[in-house]
Scaffold this motif. Sequence first.
Motif, PDB file in Angstrom:
ATOM      1  N   GLY A  20      15.594  77.005  52.058  1.00 15.48           N
ATOM      2  CA  GLY A  20      16.053  76.869  50.681  1.00 15.48           C
ATOM      3  C   GLY A  20      17.568  76.843  50.617  1.00 15.48           C
ATOM      4  O   GLY A  20      18.161  75.975  49.961  1.00 15.48           O
ATOM      5  N   ASP A  21      18.219  77.772  51.334  1.00 15.59           N
ATOM      6  CA  ASP A  21      19.688  77.842  51.322  1.00 15.59           C
ATOM      7  C   ASP A  21      20.317  76.533  51.783  1.00 15.59           C
ATOM      8  O   ASP A  21      21.343  76.105  51.265  1.00 15.59           O
ATOM      9  CB  ASP A  21      20.167  78.973  52.258  1.00 15.59           C
ATOM     10  N   ALA A  22      19.679  75.882  52.772  1.00 15.18           N
ATOM     11  CA  ALA A  22      20.264  74.670  53.356  1.00 15.18           C
ATOM     12  C   ALA A  22      20.479  73.585  52.319  1.00 15.18           C
ATOM     13  O   ALA A  22      21.449  72.823  52.408  1.00 15.18           O
ATOM     14  CB  ALA A  22      19.373  74.164  54.494  1.00 15.18           C
ATOM     15  N   VAL A  23      19.591  73.485  51.342  1.00 18.62           N
ATOM     16  CA  VAL A  23      19.722  72.388  50.365  1.00 18.62           C
ATOM     17  C   VAL A  23      19.993  72.903  48.951  1.00 18.62           C
ATOM     18  O   VAL A  23      20.037  72.119  48.015  1.00 18.62           O
ATOM     19  CB  VAL A  23      18.467  71.479  50.369  1.00 18.62           C
ATOM     20  N   GLY A  24      20.152  74.209  48.811  1.00 16.89           N
ATOM     21  CA  GLY A  24      20.446  74.765  47.479  1.00 16.89           C
ATOM     22  C   GLY A  24      19.212  74.986  46.627  1.00 16.89           C
ATOM     23  O   GLY A  24      19.310  75.144  45.408  1.00 16.89           O
TER      24      GLY A  24
END
Length: 441
Positions: A304-308
């Motif tokens: 999730g963090d990787a693409v916001g």
Amino acid sequence: MARLTKEEVKERVCRAIEDAAPELKKIAVSIMAEPELGYKEDKTSSKVQRAFDAMGLTYTTGHGRTGLKARLNGGASGYTVAMIGELDAIVCPKHPAADPLTGAAHCCGHNIQIANMLAVGKGLMADGVMESLKGDVVLFAVPAEEYVEIDYRNKLREEGTIKYLGGKQQLIYEGAFDDIDMAMQMHVATAETPQGEMNLGTTSNGFIGKLIEYKGKAAHAAAAPHEGINALQAAMMGVMGVNAIRDTFKESDYIRFHPIINSGGDLVNVVPDKVMMESYVRGANVEAMIDANKRINRALKAGGDAVGATCDIQDLPGYLPMRNDAVMNDLLEANSKMLFPEDNVRYGEHMAGSTDMGDVSHIMPVIHPWVGCIDGVLHGADYVVSVEEVAYIKTAQALAMTIVDLLYDDAAGAERVMAEFTPALTKEEYLALMDSIDSKH
Ligand SMILES: [Zn+2]
């Protein structure tokens, strides 16, 4: 009347089981013909009830909604041994005996377990047998071993009908195991020889259930992807993150993570804004399972963090790894060798699948042999009973004779089991562990 020797008691038990086999096979076939999924086993439960009535047993109902419990009293009071049979089917729509509406089918052989539970009862009810034993035997038909239909069971949970998704978890919580000291059940397995096999001591993985939801932002997939946040890319990154740490799991811990995507987007020209996934995290011991689960959650979140996008994870208490009691297994081994060719009685390897009998095995001594008596694949469309003599007679004889070894002679066998057994968890510790797993991240 002269006191019966242990050998005489065992002979009577075995003969009664053999005599009852045709009738009990009919019950197994009838359950096979009307398969029901967990916590919905109403017809199956009625069939067991009718069988208990015909045997003249007193019993209680409503354990975990559909479970039933009958008690055979020994000549003197002492420890109580439970013989368990599971009521539920699995989903296997391609099996020829599957229910056309629900896809349920008994290709995990739980109907054979019910026949074995009744057979053990029939054997022990032979003339003079229970009088020779110190302690009671409980015949326990239990619900919902297969961990399926999570949505339906969550609804039962919200209504307050159940607290746990797994049948034996629920029964432990309700206190239905409080008056039982040790327990046994059989499970069918694929036969490797025409004589069938008794596989003892097989351990199995435990697991934590997971619901995973990635949330992003919808946008036109071609005209304006820069305005969207792609939840499917986040989910794929999450799974890749887990794959990146797979070699850090110890081989001896048998960690398994096998997710599915339940919904991966709605329309091909819209950036997916919501992806739902489901998985288990399995492991061979509680510590490893909890540690792997923590690290897998971290990897999933990183997707999730990787693409916001956001990643919400719900962890659900699954089942605990299986622990077999060594003293009870020794007794079962000796009895099995009287019935099976010597080479066909053996100790099994670790199995990466799971059963809620593992939960029971954390609080009391348990045996759970896997008995080779079917052809085809367990849970598969080609599942068929192939060694009937083992499925309906020999397994029940071996288990019933083991109960005689436990409770005959002032329950010397059961005394030894209890003296050597240390519970991994008390019931209270078990329930606290389940509640600690039940969490959102
Ligand atoms: Zn099963």
